[in-house]
Write a protein that holds these residues in place. Structure first.
Motif, short mmCIF file in Angstrom:
data_model
loop_
_atom_site.label_atom_id
_atom_site.label_comp_id
_atom_site.label_asym_id
_atom_site.label_seq_id
_atom_site.Cartn_x
_atom_site.Cartn_y
_atom_site.Cartn_z
N GLN A 225 0.83 -1.21 0.00
CA GLN A 225 0.00 0.00 0.00
C GLN A 225 0.86 1.26 0.00
N GLN A 226 1.89 1.28 0.82
CA GLN A 226 2.78 2.43 0.84
C GLN A 226 3.53 2.56 -0.48
N ALA A 227 3.98 1.45 -1.04
CA ALA A 227 4.69 1.48 -2.32
C ALA A 227 3.80 2.05 -3.43
N GLU A 228 2.53 1.71 -3.41
CA GLU A 228 1.58 2.27 -4.38
C GLU A 228 1.45 3.78 -4.19
N MET A 229 1.48 4.24 -2.96
CA MET A 229 1.42 5.68 -2.69
C MET A 229 2.65 6.37 -3.26
N ALA A 230 3.81 5.74 -3.13
CA ALA A 230 5.04 6.30 -3.69
C ALA A 230 4.95 6.38 -5.21
N LEU A 231 4.41 5.35 -5.83
CA LEU A 231 4.23 5.35 -7.27
C LEU A 231 3.27 6.45 -7.71
N ASP A 232 2.16 6.58 -7.02
CA ASP A 232 1.18 7.62 -7.34
C ASP A 232 1.82 9.00 -7.29
N HIS A 233 2.61 9.23 -6.26
CA HIS A 233 3.27 10.53 -6.09
C HIS A 233 4.23 10.79 -7.25
N PHE A 234 5.00 9.79 -7.64
CA PHE A 234 5.94 9.96 -8.75
C PHE A 234 5.22 10.31 -10.04
N ILE A 235 4.19 9.55 -10.37
CA ILE A 235 3.49 9.78 -11.64
C ILE A 235 2.88 11.17 -11.68
N THR A 236 2.33 11.63 -10.57
CA THR A 236 1.67 12.93 -10.53
C THR A 236 2.66 14.09 -10.49
N HIS A 237 3.71 13.97 -9.68
CA HIS A 237 4.54 15.13 -9.38
C HIS A 237 5.91 15.14 -10.05
N ALA A 238 6.47 13.98 -10.37
CA ALA A 238 7.84 13.94 -10.88
C ALA A 238 7.96 13.44 -12.31
N LEU A 239 7.12 12.50 -12.70
CA LEU A 239 7.24 11.91 -14.04
C LEU A 239 7.22 12.94 -15.17
N PRO A 240 6.42 14.01 -15.10
CA PRO A 240 6.42 14.97 -16.21
C PRO A 240 7.80 15.53 -16.55
N ASN A 241 8.68 15.66 -15.55
CA ASN A 241 10.03 16.18 -15.79
C ASN A 241 11.10 15.10 -15.75
N PHE A 242 10.69 13.86 -15.54
CA PHE A 242 11.67 12.78 -15.39
C PHE A 242 12.54 12.64 -16.64
#
Length: 505
Positions: A225-242
């Motif tokens: 569950q926590q790992a999914e939260m980390a993934l959600d955060h990445f896709i929303t906040h970091a992936l656009p500039n990754f």
């Protein structure tokens, strides 16, 4: 008995899906051998043990009978085979189901067990070992790019019919931007230790407190569950500039726009194909650019799958290969000793603090320096395996022995990944705070990467001067004034001598 290892914490694990919940016993064990075969970073040990305990509790809640051994259990036999024998005697069992481990070392240990061990293929990967062997058969060179295209076709990720989305397979040319001033990347989510985690931290602190690495603060996700939260955060906040800044390095910015989920993928808390499908969906929804989505997906279904295939294809002796004959001892600066080199100091300190560094820090700073300096690749391999939370041999060894150190003689890469200080200066701000001058080619202030770059090319001239990807380098070296070449080589030798003598360099 059903053996579940510390990097197999997936409900869809083959050993679990082939077992009978009403009859079979799940065996999980925290053992000394696995904790000590290299001096693992304390954060890595804490991550694996906490995630194991939580996964065992999940299995028990789902109705499994779980025989779980903690590290400090006085009856602990200290090894996986030893614990299996102990549990077999308790339960009157003689057979073991196991999803094939990701390290030859453990496969060998299980094969030597007097129990009947049934190995099942690890189907959490897109390509099975048989798939990769079939793809590799008859090829003179094994190159990730062509394997990656097969994985795209197989998964239908970012495909428009039988063609790659956007008309190109690879958008890497768009993913090499130097970091501008004022980058403000999001911090990955941090998960405060709960009671289970706190108990593990206390245990790890008592047993492994002297290992290289800071145990606290501990912030990793330790369940699905926590790992999914980390993934959600990445896709929303970091992936656009990754994509744009995935190769960048910035002082004080340890994570930039990276996902920091490799540890969760590698111990089973996240499913790699599902992760890629989530990223593809974000691109199709218009939330991220194509270069970011493709670059991220390539790292997982391309590179991650490719190096696993290489590891098992090449066999148990892969980690001992040394094609370039490098034998210099790993210098103390890799364990945090003082160095005047800003890039190495920052990469190692970040590794000490977080058990994490991104791929360019590993490849073009710590790995590049080790290769240029001629350090024994087996020592380099053991260092990477020890200090990073995501390091398991199937994924770490080909990245280190192959891509980083060229010790496999070109199985993974067609040329060594080496650079002078110019590349580090272009992709980072490290050189601005360095005691050495990246612009100086010789002299006391010369960047060691500049000296060692030419030293490497000179000592391996017979091997690489005909490599078509290295011709320009050797033509430049050949055009230099002979006296300048001699000075560079002499100063490089002096630097290596001081380093090997334990002086601060």
């Amino acid at each position: 008995m059903v053996l579940v290892l510390g990097d197999q914490l997936s409900p869809v694990l083959a050993a679990l899906t082939h077992a009978d919940k009403d009859r079979d016993i799940v065996v999980m064990a925290e053992v000394t051998v696995e904790a000590e075969y290299v001096p693992h970073h304390p954060k890595k040990i804490a991550l694996v043990l906490t995630a194991m305990r939580k996964f065992a509790a999940r299995l028990a809640d789902e109705g499994w009978t779980v025989a779980y051994t903690r590290l400090d259990d006085p009856e602990n036999e200290g090894s996986i085979p030893g614990e299996l024998l102990r549990r077999a005697q308790e339960a009157g069992a003689s057979d073991v189901l196991v999803t094939t481990p990701g390290e030859w070392r453990l496969i060998k240990a299980l094969r030597a067990s007097p129990l009947e061990v049934h190995f099942l293929a690890d189907d959490r990967f897109v390509a099975s070992r048989a798939d990769f062997e079939a793809w590799a058969s008859g090829r003179k060179q094994l190159r990730m790019e062509y394997f990656y295209r097969e994985m795209r076709r197989k998964t239908d990720l970012m495909m428009d019919g039988d063609q790659p989305a956007g008309g190109k397979w690879n958008y890497d040319v768009d993913n090499r931007k130097a970091p501008p001033k004022g980058l403000n990347p999001p911090e990955p989510p941090q998960f405060p230790p709960d009671q289970v985690t706190q108990e593990v931290l206390d245990l790890v602190e008592a047993r492994f407190g002297e290992n290289f690495g800071n145990l606290r603060p501990f912030w990793f996700a330790t369940d699905a569950q926590q790992a999914e939260m980390a993934l959600d955060h990445f896709i929303t906040h970091a992936l656009p500039n990754f994509g744009d800044y995935q190769d960048a390095m910035v002082s004080g910015q340890q994570f930039l726009y990276h996902a920091v989920i490799s540890s969760y993928l590698n111990i089973g808390l996240l499913d790699p194909l599902t992760v890629c499908q989530r990223v593809e969906a974000a691109w199709r929804d218009g939330a991220v650019p194509i270069n970011a989505a493709e670059g991220f997906i390539r790292q997982i279904i391309g590179w991650r799958e490719f190096v696993r295939g290489i590891y098992f294809l090449q066999g148990p002796d892969y980690v001992t290969r040394n094609a370039l004959g490098h034998d210099r001892a790993l210098p103390a600066l890799y364990w945090g000793a003082e160095t005047r080199m800003s890039c190495l100091s920052q990469a190692v300190e970040q590794t000490r603090e977080e058990a994490y560094a991104h791929h360019i820090q590993r490849l073009m700073v710590t790995g590049n320096f080790a290769l240029l300096a001629g350090i024994d690749p087996e020592e380099v391999h053991e260092w990477y395996l020890a200090v990073y939370a995501d390091a398991f041999e199937w994924v770490e060894a080909p990245n280190t022995v192959g891509m980083s150190q060229f010790a496999d003689g070109g199985v993974v890469g067609s040329k060594p990944y080496i650079s002078s200080g110019a590349y580090i200066n272009r992709m980072s701000d490290y050189c601005k705070s360095c005691a050495y001058s990246v612009a100086a080619k010789t002299g006391n202030d010369a960047c060691p990467f500049n000296l060692l770059y030419w030293h490497f090319l000179d000592r391996h001239k017979l091997r690489f001067e005909t490599n078509p990807r290295m011709g320009n380098m050797y033509r430049t070296w050949g055009r230099m004034d002979p006296d300048k070449r001699a000075l560079i080589l002499a100063e490089a030798e002096q630097f290596l001598g001081r380093m090997s003598a334990g002086e601060v360099v």
